[in-house]
Design an enzyme around this catalytic site. Structure first.
Site, short mmCIF file in Angstrom:
data_model
loop_
_atom_site.label_atom_id
_atom_site.label_comp_id
_atom_site.label_asym_id
_atom_site.label_seq_id
_atom_site.Cartn_x
_atom_site.Cartn_y
_atom_site.Cartn_z
N HIS A 1 -15.38 -3.10 6.09
CA HIS A 1 -14.54 -3.40 7.25
C HIS A 1 -13.84 -2.46 6.95
CE1 HIS A 1 -11.49 -5.50 9.50
NE2 HIS A 1 -10.78 -5.24 8.05
N ASP B 1 -13.93 21.76 30.33
CA ASP B 1 -14.48 21.27 29.37
C ASP B 1 -13.46 22.06 28.30
OD1 ASP B 1 -16.28 20.16 27.87
OD2 ASP B 1 -17.90 20.36 28.83
N TRP C 1 -12.32 1.23 0.76
CA TRP C 1 -12.20 2.35 1.29
C TRP C 1 -11.57 3.19 0.80
CZ3 TRP C 1 -9.16 5.15 4.34
CH2 TRP C 1 -7.01 5.25 4.19
N SER D 1 -17.04 15.21 10.31
CA SER D 1 -17.19 15.22 12.14
C SER D 1 -16.05 15.85 12.77
CB SER D 1 -17.90 14.43 12.57
OG SER D 1 -17.01 14.04 14.17
N SER D 2 -14.83 14.97 12.65
CA SER D 2 -13.16 14.93 12.96
C SER D 2 -12.72 16.22 12.11
CB SER D 2 -12.33 13.67 12.02
OG SER D 2 -13.51 12.71 12.43
N HIS E 1 -2.37 9.68 4.05
CA HIS E 1 -1.51 9.39 5.21
C HIS E 1 -1.62 10.33 5.81
CE1 HIS E 1 2.22 8.05 5.91
NE2 HIS E 1 2.55 8.59 6.39
N GLU F 1 -3.83 11.22 7.44
CA GLU F 1 -4.89 10.38 8.61
C GLU F 1 -3.96 9.64 8.94
OE1 GLU F 1 -7.42 10.29 9.37
OE2 GLU F 1 -8.12 8.16 9.44
N TYR G 1 -1.49 8.94 10.41
CA TYR G 1 -0.37 9.69 11.73
C TYR G 1 -1.50 9.67 12.73
CZ TYR G 1 3.21 8.24 9.70
OH TYR G 1 4.59 7.20 9.66
N SER H 1 3.16 6.17 25.54
CA SER H 1 3.58 7.11 26.75
C SER H 1 3.56 6.98 28.42
CB SER H 1 3.75 8.46 26.21
OG SER H 1 4.35 7.98 24.61
N HIS I 1 3.50 8.10 -1.63
CA HIS I 1 3.97 6.37 -1.24
C HIS I 1 2.85 6.08 -1.82
CE1 HIS I 1 3.74 7.19 2.64
NE2 HIS I 1 3.22 6.41 2.03
N HIS I 2 2.41 6.33 -1.87
CA HIS I 2 0.63 5.37 -2.24
C HIS I 2 -0.44 4.88 -3.12
CE1 HIS I 2 -0.45 4.75 2.45
NE2 HIS I 2 -0.64 6.24 1.78
N THR J 1 10.62 7.65 14.02
CA THR J 1 9.87 6.75 15.25
C THR J 1 9.97 5.91 15.56
OG1 THR J 1 8.42 7.10 12.87
CG2 THR J 1 7.68 5.40 14.39
N LYS K 1 10.92 6.87 18.82
CA LYS K 1 10.03 6.55 20.00
C LYS K 1 10.59 5.72 20.25
CE LYS K 1 7.02 10.69 18.87
NZ LYS K 1 5.29 10.25 19.63
N ARG L 1 -4.48 -7.89 -3.62
CA ARG L 1 -5.37 -7.42 -2.13
C ARG L 1 -7.41 -7.71 -2.91
NH1 ARG L 1 -4.32 -1.13 -1.01
NH2 ARG L 1 -6.45 -1.58 0.44
C1 HEM Z 1 -7.95 -8.28 13.14
C2 HEM Z 1 -9.09 -8.20 13.21
C3 HEM Z 1 -8.35 -7.70 11.37
C4 HEM Z 1 -8.58 -9.02 10.61
C5 HEM Z 1 -9.17 -10.19 10.89
C6 HEM Z 1 -8.48 -8.10 9.62
C7 HEM Z 1 -9.18 -8.44 8.22
C8 HEM Z 1 -8.95 -7.89 6.75
C9 HEM Z 1 -8.78 -8.44 5.84
C10 HEM Z 1 -9.55 -10.22 5.53
C11 HEM Z 1 -9.07 -7.27 4.44
C12 HEM Z 1 -9.18 -7.36 3.47
C13 HEM Z 1 -8.10 -7.95 2.77
C14 HEM Z 1 -8.05 -7.55 1.41
O1 HEM Z 1 -8.19 -7.15 0.56
O2 HEM Z 1 -7.66 -8.81 0.76
C15 HEM Z 1 -8.99 -6.42 5.52
C16 HEM Z 1 -9.00 -4.90 4.90
C17 HEM Z 1 -8.76 -3.94 5.50
N1 HEM Z 1 -8.32 -3.71 6.42
FE1 HEM Z 1 -7.72 -5.79 8.23
N2 HEM Z 1 -8.84 -5.99 9.82
C18 HEM Z 1 -8.17 -6.59 11.08
C19 HEM Z 1 -8.30 -4.90 12.01
C20 HEM Z 1 -8.28 -3.80 11.19
C21 HEM Z 1 -8.23 -3.10 11.92
C22 HEM Z 1 -7.88 -3.20 13.20
C23 HEM Z 1 -8.26 -1.74 10.88
C24 HEM Z 1 -7.47 -0.79 11.32
C25 HEM Z 1 -7.67 0.13 12.22
C26 HEM Z 1 -8.36 -2.09 9.30
C27 HEM Z 1 -8.66 -2.16 8.01
C28 HEM Z 1 -8.37 -2.38 7.17
C29 HEM Z 1 -8.03 -1.65 5.99
C30 HEM Z 1 -8.40 -0.11 5.88
C31 HEM Z 1 -8.60 -2.26 5.08
C32 HEM Z 1 -8.52 -2.22 3.37
C33 HEM Z 1 -9.54 -2.01 2.86
C34 HEM Z 1 -9.88 -2.58 1.51
O3 HEM Z 1 -8.90 -2.61 0.57
O4 HEM Z 1 -10.49 -0.69 0.87
N3 HEM Z 1 -8.36 -3.32 9.94
N4 HEM Z 1 -8.90 -6.47 6.85
CU LIG Z 2 1.14 6.52 2.98
#
Ligand code: HEM
Ligand SMILES: [Cu+2]
Lengths: 700, 349
Positions: free
Chosen positions: A123, A152, A187, A217-218, A301, A303, A305, A316, A350-351, A376, A379, A498
Site C-alpha cells: 500500500h 513538447d 515502504w 524513471s522519476s 523528505h 520526496e 515535497y 493555485s 526529523h524522521h 506553507t 501559501k 503503526r
Molecule cells: C483513503 C485512503 C487511504 C486509507 C484508508 C489508507 C490506509 C492506510 C493504512 C491502514 C495504513 C497502515 C497504517 C499502519 O501502519 O498501521 C497506511 C499506511 C500508509 N499509507 Fe495509506 N491509506 C490511504 C491513502 C493513502 C495515500 C493517498 C497515500 C499516499 C499518497 C498513502 C500512503 C501511505 C503510506 C506511505 C503508508 C505507510 C506504509 C508503511 O507503514 O510502510 N495512503 N495507509
Molecule cells: Cu520529512
C-alpha cells in the site's frame, strides 16, 4: 543445478498464493490464501480482459502507433495517469483490508501478520511510487508544455523511457500478487530487517527493484521537466510570467533530480548487500544501518515535497480560475515555493529523532522543520486571499481545493507537533504519525491530483466531466478521509503503534471501527470517481467543449482547442504578461489567426519506451527470482536498444504549414460559431468552451 | 526534585486543560496511563509541551478554519452585495501580516523547542537525591530482556522499577532495529545491534504501565509488549531478593531459549515457567553474568565460560571478571577474534 533451477532460479510452486493453503490448511491460512489468490486472480483476469478487449476491437495497431510509441507529451501524460488510477484502486482496496483487519483486530482478526505486513508495504510503496509519482508526472507532462507555450518536452523519447520504467515497476508490484511474496519491510524498507540474514525471501528483492525502476524513471522525468522549462518557454514567457503550476513543476523537477538519487543509491547498496554479500547496512563486519536510514530520508523528505508541490500548483490555478480573479501574491507564492523546495533538503533528520543523536542536532532539525511551516502557512493565506473579493464557484475542483485548505492546516499542525523532538518522542512510530502523513497526502496529493483531473480533463478529451458524480466523489473523499484518519490521531496518542496487525487494548476498538467505516467511505468515493468517468464518457456529446475554454481559464493551455492538436500551438505564441490568455481576453483579442503558418517539425514515434520498459521489467523480475540468464539477456537488450537508437535516422517528421492552417482555421470557425456563456451556465450543456468577456461573466 | 519536574510549571494550565479535555471527550475518563495520562515528570512535561504547541498553532489555524467558510459564503458566485476586485493581487500590510505572524509563532516555538529538547533529552541524567537505578535493556525478536546489572538479576515480560527513583537505561538490540517505549513515563528510543543508546526515566506514581516496541520488526511485532510496574522501595527490594532466590539461572542453555525468535509468552513457556496470566508473563532470572549486555551489544559470540556466573549473592560481592579494557572502544573486528567482555566494576551502591 537442474535445468529447472537454471531456468526458473528460485521461483517455485510455493510462490503461488494458494500453495500454503494446500500444504497446511488451517482456518487462517485458508482465509488469507483465498484473499491473496483472489487478488492474484484479479491481476490475471485484468490482464486477460485488456488483451482480449484490444484484440476484439482490433486496436493493437492503434494502441501501438497512437499511444505506446507516441512521443506526444499529452499522450504520455495520460498514460502516466492511467497507471496512477489503476494503482490507486489497488492500494485503496488494500487499505480497506488493513482497516477491516484492525476493526476486528482486538486479540486477533482474520489476517496473518505476514499478510498484513505485505499489505502495508505494498500500500505505502504503491501510493508513493506508483500512484503519487505517476499521477503528478502525468499532470506535469500534460499541462506544463501547454502552459509555457511549447510543443513538447525537450527529450520526448526519454519521456517514453520514463513512462516505460514506471510501468515496469508498477507491473512488477502487480506480478508480486501472482508470484508471492512481497516485502514486509514497509515502504521505508529499513535495514537490517531487509537484509538477507533477516529476510532471505524474494519479497525484499521485489521491493528493491520496483522502487529502483521508479526512482530511475522519476530522475529522468525531473531532468526532462527542468530542461524543458528552462529552454522551451515561448518568447516573452519570462520565469516570473510562468503560471504557478509551472513554477511548482520546476521546483518539483529540481527536487526529483536531487532527491531521487539517494534512494537509488540506498536500494542499490542494499541490493549489493543482498546479492553480493557486501556489508553496507548489516550489523556485522562494519556495516551500519544508520547510513541506510540517513540515505532513505535524504530522499524521503524531498520526496514528500515532490508529491505536494505540484498539488500546490494545481490548487493555485483552481483558486484563481474559480474565483474569477488573479492569484493573490503571485510573487510571494513563487518565493514560498522556492523556499519550501530549498528547505526540504535540510530537515530529513526529523524522521529519526529517536535514534540517539544529541539534543543539539535534534533541536536544529526540529527548528528547520518548523521553518518550512512559514512559507506553507503563507501559501494557505494567499489562497484564501485569492478567494477574498472574488466570485467563488464551488465546482468539483474547488470542492477539493477547499477541502484541501481546511484539512491540510490540521495536517500542518500535527506536522509541527511531530517536528518538536520532545513531543515526537511520544508519538513517533504511532498511528499519530500515520494520521499526520495521510492528512498531508490525501488532502494534498490525492485531492490535488483529482482536482487536476476534473480541471484539465475537458482540455485533454474535449468534454467536461459529469458534475454530479464528481461532487459526490469529492464529498465522500473528504468525509472518508476524516472518518478514517481523525481516529488515528487519538489512537496514536493512546500509544497504538503503526503497522500492528492486532492489539490487546479494548479501548482502541471503537476508534479502529470508525476508521474502518472511513475506509469504506473512501472506497465508495473511489467508486463514485469511476462512475463519474463512466457517466462522462457516456454523455460526452452533451458536454463537448471543443472551443477549449470551459472554465474561463487564465493561462495559455486554455487558448487551444480541446483536445489540442499534437503540436499544441499552430505558431508559438508571443507572451506579454502573466495570465497570458486572460490578458488576451481582457484586451478583447483572443483567438487570433496568425498571419503566417510554417511547417512544424515533430518527434517521430519510438519503440524505445516499450523496449526499455519491457527489458527493465524482465531484468527486475529475473533479479528477484535469481534467473541469471534472463538478467543477462535483458541487459543485452537494453544496451542493444540504446545503441540501435543511435542509428535511427527518422527521428522527426514534418507537418505541413497547409495542414496546420487548415486545422487551425477549422477550430477558429468553430470558436466563432460557439455561443459564449456566462459562468452561471458553466455546468450546463450550453458550455461549449467559450466564455463571455471575463468581468462581465464572473458577476453574472 | 528532578530537573524536568520544574518543566511542567511552564504550561500548568495547558496541561490541566489537556488532561481533562482530551481523555474526557475522546476516550472516557478511564483512559489507561499513557501519553494522555502521564505517570512521570518527563511524560508530563511532554504532554505540556504538546498542548503548548497546539495552542500556539491554533493562532494561525483557527482563522483559516473560520474565515474560509465565511469567505466562500460572502464571495459566492452570484452575490451582488460584496466587492469584486478581479485584478487585486497584493496589499503590502496584509502580506506583512501573513508572513509576520507565522514567523513570530515559529520564533517562539523554536525557543521553547530548543530548551525543551535539551531539558527532555533522553540522554540527560535526571537529578535526584537518589542514585539512579541502572537497567540494561536488550531487544529480541519479539521480546525485551531487562538486566539489573547491580542486582545480577534479569526479567522478561515485566519491568519492575522503584517509584520515585530515576532509572538509567542502557539499551541495545540483539537483532534488528526496534524502539523501546513506555508512554506513561516518557520518551521512546531506538535500539540497534552493536550500538548502545541511553534513556533516563522516572516514575513518580505507583502503577502498571504498558511498554512496547514501536518499530516494526516482523511477524511477532504486535506481541512485543511488556508491563512496566512502578513499585515502592520495599516491594522493589523484595522483588530483587525473591528473584535472586527463585529466579532461573541465566546460563547458556536458558539464554539460547530466550534468544530464539518468539514472543515473551513462548519464551516463558519454553523456559518452563508456569504462566498464569497470558497477557502479562513474568520470567525472572538469577545469576546473570557480568558483561552479558556488552557481549550482546557487540554481537560477540557469547563465550559462557568467560562470562562469570554470579550466583545469588549480594551485589557487592560480585567478583569483577578480569577484562580487556581494549575492547572498550567498539572495534568491529573484535568480534571476529575471541570474545572480549568488559564488566563495569560495581559502582558504589
Ligand atoms: C483513503 C485512503 C487511504 C486509507 C484508508 C489508507 C490506509 C492506510 C493504512 C491502514 C495504513 C497502515 C497504517 C499502519 O501502519 O498501521 C497506511 C499506511 C500508509 N499509507 Fe495509506 N491509506 C490511504 C491513502 C493513502 C495515500 C493517498 C497515500 C499516499 C499518497 C498513502 C500512503 C501511505 C503510506 C506511505 C503508508 C505507510 C506504509 C508503511 O507503514 O510502510 N495512503 N495507509
Ligand atoms: Cu520529512
Amino acid at each position: 543445478m537442474t535445468v529447472t533451477e537454471i531456468l526458473f532460479g528460485r521461483l517455485g510452486w510455493d510462490a503461488l498464493p494458494f500453495w500454503h493453503m494446500l500444504q497446511n490448511p488451517t482456518f487462517k491460512s485458508v482465509i488469507n490464501d483465498l484473499i491473496a489468490s483472489g487478488a492474484g486472480l484479479m491481476v490475471v483476469l485484468g490482464a486477460l480482459v485488456v488483451v482480449a478487449g484490444v484484440s476484439w476491437l482490433g486496436k493493437w495497431g492503434y494502441l501501438w502507433r497512437e499511444w505506446l510509441t507516441s512521443p506526444d507529451h499529452k499522450r504520455i501524460g495520460i498514460m502516466f495517469i492511467v497507471i496512477a488510477l489503476v494503482m490507486l484502486a489497488r492500494a485503496i482496496v488494500e487499505a480497506v483490508f488493513m482497516r477491516a483487519q484492525q476493526a476486528v483486530g482486538l486479540n486477533g482478526g482474520f489476517l496473518t501478520a505476514e499478510h498484513f505486513g505485505q499489505l502495508f508495504t505494498t500500500h505505502g510503496t504503491i501510493m508513493v511510487f506508483f500512484m503519487g509519482m505517476p499521477f503528478l508526472t502525468g499532470v506535469i507532462n500534460y499541462v506544463m508544455p501547454l502552459q509555457i507555450g511549447a510543443r513538447d518536452l525537450s527529450f520526448p523519447v526519454l519521456n517514453l523511457v520514463s513512462l516505460g520504467l514506471t510501468a515496469a515497476g508498477a507491473a512488477l508490484v502487480m506480478v508480486s500478487l501472482v508470484l508471492e511474496p512481497f516485502s514486509t519491510g514497509g515502504w521505508t524498507g529499513y535495514a537490517p530487517f531487509t537484509e538477507l540474514s533477516y529476510n532471505p525471501g524474494a519479497g525484499v528483492d521485489y521491493w528493491i527493484w520496483a522502487v529502483s525502476l521508479s526512482t530511475f524513471s522519476s530522475t529522468l522525468s525531473g531532468i526532462n521537466f527542468a530542461v524543458t522549462i528552462y529552454k522551451k518557454r515561448a518568447p516573452g514567457m519570462t520565469l516570473f510570467r510562468m503560471p504557478l503550476f509551472t513554477w511548482t513543476a520546476l521546483c518539483t523537477a529540481i527536487l526529483m533530480i536531487f532527491g531521487m538519487p539517494p534512494l537509488t543509491v540506498a536500494t542499490g547498496l542494499l541490493a549489493l548487500d543482498r546479492y553480493l554479500d557486501f556489508h553496507m547496512f548489516t550489523t556485522d563486519l562494519g556495516g551500519n544501518m544508520m547510513n541506510y536510514v540517513n540515505l532513505f530520508w535524504a530522499f524521503g523528505h524531498p520526496e514528500v515535497y515532490i508529491l505536494i508541490l505540484p498539488a500546490f500548483g494545481v490548487f493555485s490555478e483552481v483558486f484563481a480560475t474559480f474565483s474569477g480573479k488573479r492569484l493573490y501574491g503571485y510573487t510571494v507564492l513563487v518565493m514560498a515555493t522556492i523556499c519550501i523546495a530549498v528547505l526540504s533538503f535540510t530537515v530529513w533528520l526529523h524522521h529519526f529523532f529517536t535514534m540517539g543523536q544529541s539534543a543539539n542536532v535534534n533541536a536544529a532539525f526540529g527548528i528547520a522543520t518548523m521553518l518550512i511551516g512559514i512559507p506553507t502557512g503563507v501559501k494557505v493565506y494567499d489562497w484564501m486571499l485569492t478567494m477574498y473579493r472574488g466570485r467563488v464557484r464551488m465546482s468539483v475542483p474547488m470542492i477539493y481545493a477547499v477541502g484541501f485548505i481546511l484539512l491540510f492546516v490540521l495536517g500542518g499542525m500535527s506536522g509541527v507537533i511531530l517536528a518538536t523532538p520532545s513531543v515526537d518522542y511520544q508519538v513517533h512510530n504511532s498511528l499519530f504519525l500515520v494520521a499526520h502523513f495521510h492528512n498531508m497526502l490525501i488532502p494534498g496529493v490525492l485531492f490535488g491530483m483529482l482536482a487536476a483531473v476534473n480541471y484539465w480533463f475537458p482540455k485533454a478529451f474535449g468534454f467536461r466531466l459529469e458534475e454530479r458524480w464528481g461532487r459526490r466523489a469529492a464529498w465522500l473523499w473528504i468525509l472518508g478521509f476524516m472518518l478514517a484518519f481523525f481516529p488515528l490521531y487519538v489512537l496514536g496518542m493512546m500509544g497504538m503503534p503503526r503497522r500492528s496487525v492486532s492489539f490487546t487494548n479494548p479501548a482502541y476498538l471503537p476508534w479502529t471501527v470508525i476508521a474502518g467505516i472511513g475506509a469504506l467511505v473512501a472506497l465508495a468515493a473511489l467508486a463514485c470517481l469511476l462512475l463519474q468517468l463512466w457517466v462522462s464518457v457516456r454523455d460526452r456529446d452533451h458536454n463537448r467543449v471543443f472551443a477549449g475554454d470551459p472554465w474561463d481559464g487564465r493561462s495559455l493551455e486554455w487558448a487551444t482547442s480541446a483536445p489540442p492538436p499534437e503540436y499544441n500551438f499552430p505558431v508559438i505564441p508571443e507572451i506579454y504578461g502573466r495570465d497570458a490568455f486572460m490578458l488576451e481576453k481582457d484586451g478583447g483579442t483572443p483567438f487570433q489567426a496568425p498571419t503566417q503558418y510554417q511547417d512544424i517539425v515533430m518527434p517521430a514515434n519510438s519503440a524505445m519506451g516499450v523496449i526499455i520498459g519491457a527489458a527493465g521489467f524482465a531484468a527486475a523480475f529475473a533479479l528477484t527470482w535469481y534467473m541469471w540468464w534472463l538478467v543477462v539477456l535483458s541487459a543485452v537488450v537494453m544496451i542493444g536498444a540504446a545503441i540501435a537508437r543511435g542509428f535511427v535516422r527518422t527521428t522527426h517528421y514534418v507537418i505541413s504549414a497547409d495542414e496546420v492552417r487548415r486545422t487551425h482555421e477549422y477550430w477558429l470557425r468553430e470558436v466563432e460559431a460557439t455561443t459564449p456563456i456566462r459562468r452561471s451556465q458553466e455546468q450546463s450543456g450550453a458550455n461549449r468552451g467559450r466564455a463571455v468577456p471575463p468581468v462581465e461573466g464572473a458577476v453574472q | 526534585m528532578t530537573a524536568v519536574s520544574q518543566q511542567q510549571k511552564h504550561f500548568p494550565a495547558l496541561s490541566a486543560l489537556g488532561a481533562c479535555l482530551l481523555p474526557a471527550t475522546l476516550s472516557g475518563c478511564s483512559s489507561a496511563p499513557g501519553f494522555l495520562d502521564p505517570q512521570g515528570p518527563i511524560a508530563r512535561a511532554q504532554l505540556g509541551h504538546f498542548w503548548f504547541v497546539v495552542a500556539m498553532l491554533a493562532i494561525v489555524i483557527l482563522p483559516v478554519l473560520v474565515l474560509t467558510p465565511l469567505i466562500l459564503w460572502r464571495y459566492r458566485y452570484g452575490t451582488s452585495r460584496a466587492a469584486y476586485r478581479p485584478k487585486w493581487e497584493l496589499t503590502l500590510w496584509l502580506d506583512i501580516l501573513i508572513w509576520g505572524i507565522p514567523i513570530l509563532i515559529v520564533v517562539i516555538l523554536s525557543v521553547v523547542l530548543w530548551r525543551q529538547t535539551h531539558q527532555l533529552d533522553p540522554y540527560r541524567p535526571l537529578h535526584s537525591d537518589q542514585p539512579p537505578l541502572e537497567i540494561q535493556v536488550v531487544g529480541y525478536d519479539w521480546k525485551w530482556l531487562f538486566i539489573y546489572p547491580e542486582q545480577h538479576i534479569a526479567t522478561l515480560g515485566q519491568l519492575i522499577v522503584p517509584v520515585g527513583r530515576p532509572v538509567a537505561f542502557d539499551l541495545t538490540s540483539a537483532t534488528v532495529l526496534q524502539t523501546f517505549f513506555i508512554p506513561a513515563l516518557g520518551s521512546q528510543i531506538d535500539v540497534m545491534n552493536r550500538m548502545q543508546t541511553t534513556l533516563h526515566l522516572l516514575a513518580d506514581r505507583e502503577g502498571e504501565f504498558e511498554g512496547r516496541n514501536m518499530q516494526y520488526n516482523g511477524d511477532g511485532f504486535h506481541e512485543q509488549r511488556f508491563t512496566a510496574r512502578a513499585v515502592n522501595a520495599q516491594d522493589f527490594a523484595r522483588f530483587v531478593a525473591d528473584t535472586r532466590h527463585e529466579g532461573i539461572p541465566l546460563d547458556q542453555h536458558n539464554y539460547r531459549i530466550l534468544a530464539r525468535k518468539g514472543s515473551t509468552l513462548e519464551a516463558a513457556k519454553a523456559l518452563g515457567e508456569s504462566v498464569t496470566l497470558p497477557d502479562d508473563p513474568l520470567v525472572r532470572f538469577s545469576a546473570v553474568p557480568d558483561g552479558l549486555f556488552d557481549a550482546i551489544m557487540r554481537d560477540a559470540p557469547l563465550d559462557w565460560s568467560e562470562l562469570s556466573p554470579t550466583t545469588g549473592g549480594s551485589a557487592t560481592s560480585a567478583p569483577a571478571t578480569p577484562h580487556d579494557t581494549g575492547g572498550e572502544t567498539s572495534n568491529p573486528s573484535a568480534s571476529a577474534a575471541s570474545t572480549t567482555i568488559t564488566t563495569q566494576g560495581e559502582s558504589a551502591s
